[in-house]
Scaffold this motif. Structure first.
Motif, PDB file in Angstrom:
ATOM      1  N   UNK A   1       3.965   1.744   3.907  1.00  0.00           N
ATOM      2  CA  UNK A   1       4.906   2.873   4.124  1.00  0.00           C
ATOM      3  C   UNK A   1       4.739   4.202   3.258  1.00  0.00           C
ATOM      4  N   UNK A   2       4.426   4.052   2.037  1.00  0.00           N
ATOM      5  CA  UNK A   2       4.276   5.140   1.258  1.00  0.00           C
ATOM      6  C   UNK A   2       2.786   5.907   1.773  1.00  0.00           C
ATOM      7  N   UNK A   3       1.831   5.029   2.229  1.00  0.00           N
ATOM      8  CA  UNK A   3       0.737   5.783   3.002  1.00  0.00           C
ATOM      9  C   UNK A   3       1.076   6.464   4.212  1.00  0.00           C
ATOM     10  N   UNK A   4       1.964   6.026   4.943  1.00  0.00           N
ATOM     11  CA  UNK A   4       2.459   6.326   6.441  1.00  0.00           C
ATOM     12  C   UNK A   4       3.049   7.945   5.914  1.00  0.00           C
ATOM     13  N   UNK A   5       4.096   7.873   4.911  1.00  0.00           N
ATOM     14  CA  UNK A   5       4.810   9.162   4.391  1.00  0.00           C
ATOM     15  C   UNK A   5       3.785   9.979   4.145  1.00  0.00           C
TER      16      UNK A   5
ATOM     17  N   UNK B   1       5.662  -8.525   1.158  1.00  0.00           N
ATOM     18  CA  UNK B   1       6.377  -7.165   1.518  1.00  0.00           C
ATOM     19  C   UNK B   1       5.973  -5.980   0.726  1.00  0.00           C
ATOM     20  N   UNK B   2       5.216  -6.273  -0.411  1.00  0.00           N
ATOM     21  CA  UNK B   2       4.534  -5.158  -1.352  1.00  0.00           C
ATOM     22  C   UNK B   2       3.458  -4.551  -0.570  1.00  0.00           C
ATOM     23  N   UNK B   3       2.716  -5.361   0.513  1.00  0.00           N
ATOM     24  CA  UNK B   3       1.671  -4.974   1.207  1.00  0.00           C
ATOM     25  C   UNK B   3       2.302  -3.766   2.126  1.00  0.00           C
ATOM     26  N   UNK B   4       3.412  -4.161   2.757  1.00  0.00           N
ATOM     27  CA  UNK B   4       4.316  -3.535   3.699  1.00  0.00           C
ATOM     28  C   UNK B   4       4.548  -2.133   3.213  1.00  0.00           C
ATOM     29  N   UNK B   5       5.071  -2.347   1.842  1.00  0.00           N
ATOM     30  CA  UNK B   5       5.389  -1.151   1.126  1.00  0.00           C
ATOM     31  C   UNK B   5       4.518  -0.068   0.685  1.00  0.00           C
ATOM     32  N   UNK B   6       3.232  -0.801   0.698  1.00  0.00           N
ATOM     33  CA  UNK B   6       1.962   0.387   0.316  1.00  0.00           C
ATOM     34  C   UNK B   6       1.740   0.884   1.670  1.00  0.00           C
TER      35      UNK B   6
ATOM     36  N   UNK C   1       1.137  10.788   5.131  1.00  0.00           N
ATOM     37  CA  UNK C   1       0.365  11.315   6.341  1.00  0.00           C
ATOM     38  C   UNK C   1       1.280  12.013   7.305  1.00  0.00           C
ATOM     39  N   UNK C   2       2.442  12.490   6.991  1.00  0.00           N
ATOM     40  CA  UNK C   2       3.163  13.423   7.941  1.00  0.00           C
ATOM     41  C   UNK C   2       4.170  12.768   8.832  1.00  0.00           C
ATOM     42  N   UNK C   3       4.124  11.248   8.707  1.00  0.00           N
ATOM     43  CA  UNK C   3       5.101  10.152   9.577  1.00  0.00           C
ATOM     44  C   UNK C   3       6.535  10.579   9.062  1.00  0.00           C
ATOM     45  N   UNK C   4       7.466  10.700  10.082  1.00  0.00           N
ATOM     46  CA  UNK C   4       8.993  10.985   9.563  1.00  0.00           C
ATOM     47  C   UNK C   4       9.311   9.705   8.941  1.00  0.00           C
ATOM     48  N   UNK C   5      10.183   9.985   8.033  1.00  0.00           N
ATOM     49  CA  UNK C   5      10.726   8.690   7.294  1.00  0.00           C
ATOM     50  C   UNK C   5      11.307   7.487   8.076  1.00  0.00           C
ATOM     51  N   UNK C   6      12.381   7.864   9.235  1.00  0.00           N
ATOM     52  CA  UNK C   6      12.859   6.858  10.150  1.00  0.00           C
ATOM     53  C   UNK C   6      11.778   6.021  10.531  1.00  0.00           C
ATOM     54  N   UNK C   7      10.917   6.729  11.052  1.00  0.00           N
ATOM     55  CA  UNK C   7       9.680   5.952  11.836  1.00  0.00           C
ATOM     56  C   UNK C   7       8.924   4.958  10.931  1.00  0.00           C
ATOM     57  N   UNK C   8       8.676   5.730   9.717  1.00  0.00           N
ATOM     58  CA  UNK C   8       7.874   5.006   8.879  1.00  0.00           C
ATOM     59  C   UNK C   8       8.650   3.567   8.072  1.00  0.00           C
TER      60      UNK C   8
END
Length: 382
Positions: free
Chosen positions: A114-118, A107-112, A120-127
């Motif tokens: 998540x913040x990488x997508x945020x 889950x820590x890799x998934x969290x990484x 790069x201008x990906x909306x939070x509900x999608x990220x």
């Protein structure tokens, strides 16, 4: 009967091989789907993580306000999986780290991600959807594929299409979320869809194939997948083959080669030399500012005069077009004179015709006496 029973039992007996591990395993059941990703159960890792793992990423300044607004939502989503997060507005970083409550090691890799997508201008509900086990992400760097900036912008626009129609079609056919932002393309979906998206994006930016052709191929593959008879066959014979056409471009005029001279070009005068020539170097700061202001006013006056001339040009009536074959003024005068003479002749003819009608026929008969005139009648009466 005994012989028949022995024959039936013979095929049931398993052939023995040397080795102690040649027995049926519980995972050899054909009903088990080995490719299925099972949801993580916390009971698999009751002790938790032994060490703290953390990832950090920076974000651009224009994302600061948005991240500050959606951070409570992101924090609540990560808290469910036992992940701590921190938003540092001073350094412009986002950090995620494991805690004692973390059970899932991945889950820590998934969290990484998540913040990488945020960042790069990906909306939070999608990220936040990246935290699901079946959702993966891929960030494609396209900035270094083309050197020319104008060519890069034009090819990046091919991915979007008019009113983002091409991008929407790719999202439907690949089943992935795609966001084109700056020098990167962020995509979210299954592994198969991400592989297709990466190939389409790289082919478009490198000018190998336009996304429209990829869309046609994906649509045909979708239709072929519905036919069960073609499941184990090669589909290349059904798919269209697009060949790139090399259009010959007009060769521009090359630069004329100057004659070779071993001597370097003369040194250009510096700004101070130009000021010394004009005498501006010896002027005071007040006079320099006054001179600059005067030059600015002159330019302003010229610009205003030009704008005024453009505004007044709209009120100038256009010149009337000259009809082709129009006669000159001399021809007009001759035509008028000829018309006047013809009218006079017609008037004379009309007068003659009237005189002919009023003639007395007895005047032209021989031996007939002319009727007494009115004057003679008056004399005789008197």
């Amino acid at each position: 009967m005994e012989a028949q029973s022995n024959v039936d039992e013979a095929p049931k007996q398993r052939t023995k091989h040397k080795g102690k591990h040649d027995k049926d395993k519980p995972w050899d059941d054909p009903s088990i789907d080995h490719w299925k990703v099972e949801k993580f159960d916390p009971s698999w890792n009751e002790t938790g993580m032994l060490e703290v793992s953390s990832f950090s990423t920076i974000f651009p300044q224009y994302r600061e306000k948005y991240l500050q607004d959606v951070w409570p939502t992101v924090k609540a989503a990560l808290r469910e999986h036992g992940i701590a997060c921190e938003l540092n507005l001073v350094e412009g970083t986002m950090t995620v780290s494991t805690t004692r409550k973390t059970r899932d090691p991945y889950i820590i890799v998934k969290s990484r991600d998540l913040i990488k997508l945020l960042s790069r201008s990906v909306p939070a509900p999608q990220a936040i959807k990246i935290l699901d086990d079946e959702m993966q992400c891929d960030i494609i760097k396209i900035g270094n594929l083309v050197r020319n900036k104008a060519r890069f912008v034009k090819r990046r626009q091919h991915l979007l299409g008019p009113n983002n129609s091409t991008l929407k079609a790719l999202e439907i056919l690949t089943g992935c979320y795609i966001l084109v932002q700056g020098n990167t393309v962020a995509s979210m979906g299954s592994f198969k869809g991400l592989k297709q998206v990466r190939r389409i994006v790289e082919d478009c930016i490198q000018n190998k194939m336009h996304p429209i052709y990829h869309i046609k191929i994906l649509m045909m593959k979708k239709e072929l997948a519905k036919d069960p008879t073609l499941e184990n066959e090669n589909w290349d014979r059904f798919l269209p083959q697009f060949k790139k056409k090399n259009v010959q471009k007009k060769k521009g005029k090359g630069k004329e080669k100057k004659p070779y001279t071993p001597f370097p070009p003369p040194q250009q005068p510096s700004k101070i030399d130009q000021q010394l020539e004009t005498g501006e170097y010896f002027l005071s700061e007040e006079k320099k500012s006054a001179k600059k202001w005067q030059e600015k006013e002159v330019k302003q006056a010229e610009k205003s005069a030009e704008n005024k001339r453009k505004r007044e040009a709209a009120f100038i009536p256009p010149e009337e077009p000259v009809m082709q074959g129009h006669k000159s003024s001399t021809d007009d005068k001759t035509d008028v004179n000829a018309m006047a003479q013809s009218l006079k002749q017609k008037a004379k003819e009309i007068v003659k015709q009237k005189n002919v009608k009023n003639l007395d026929p007895q005047a032209y008969i021989a031996g007939s006496e002319a009727p007494p005139s009115k004057k003679k009648m008056k004399k005789s009466k008197s």
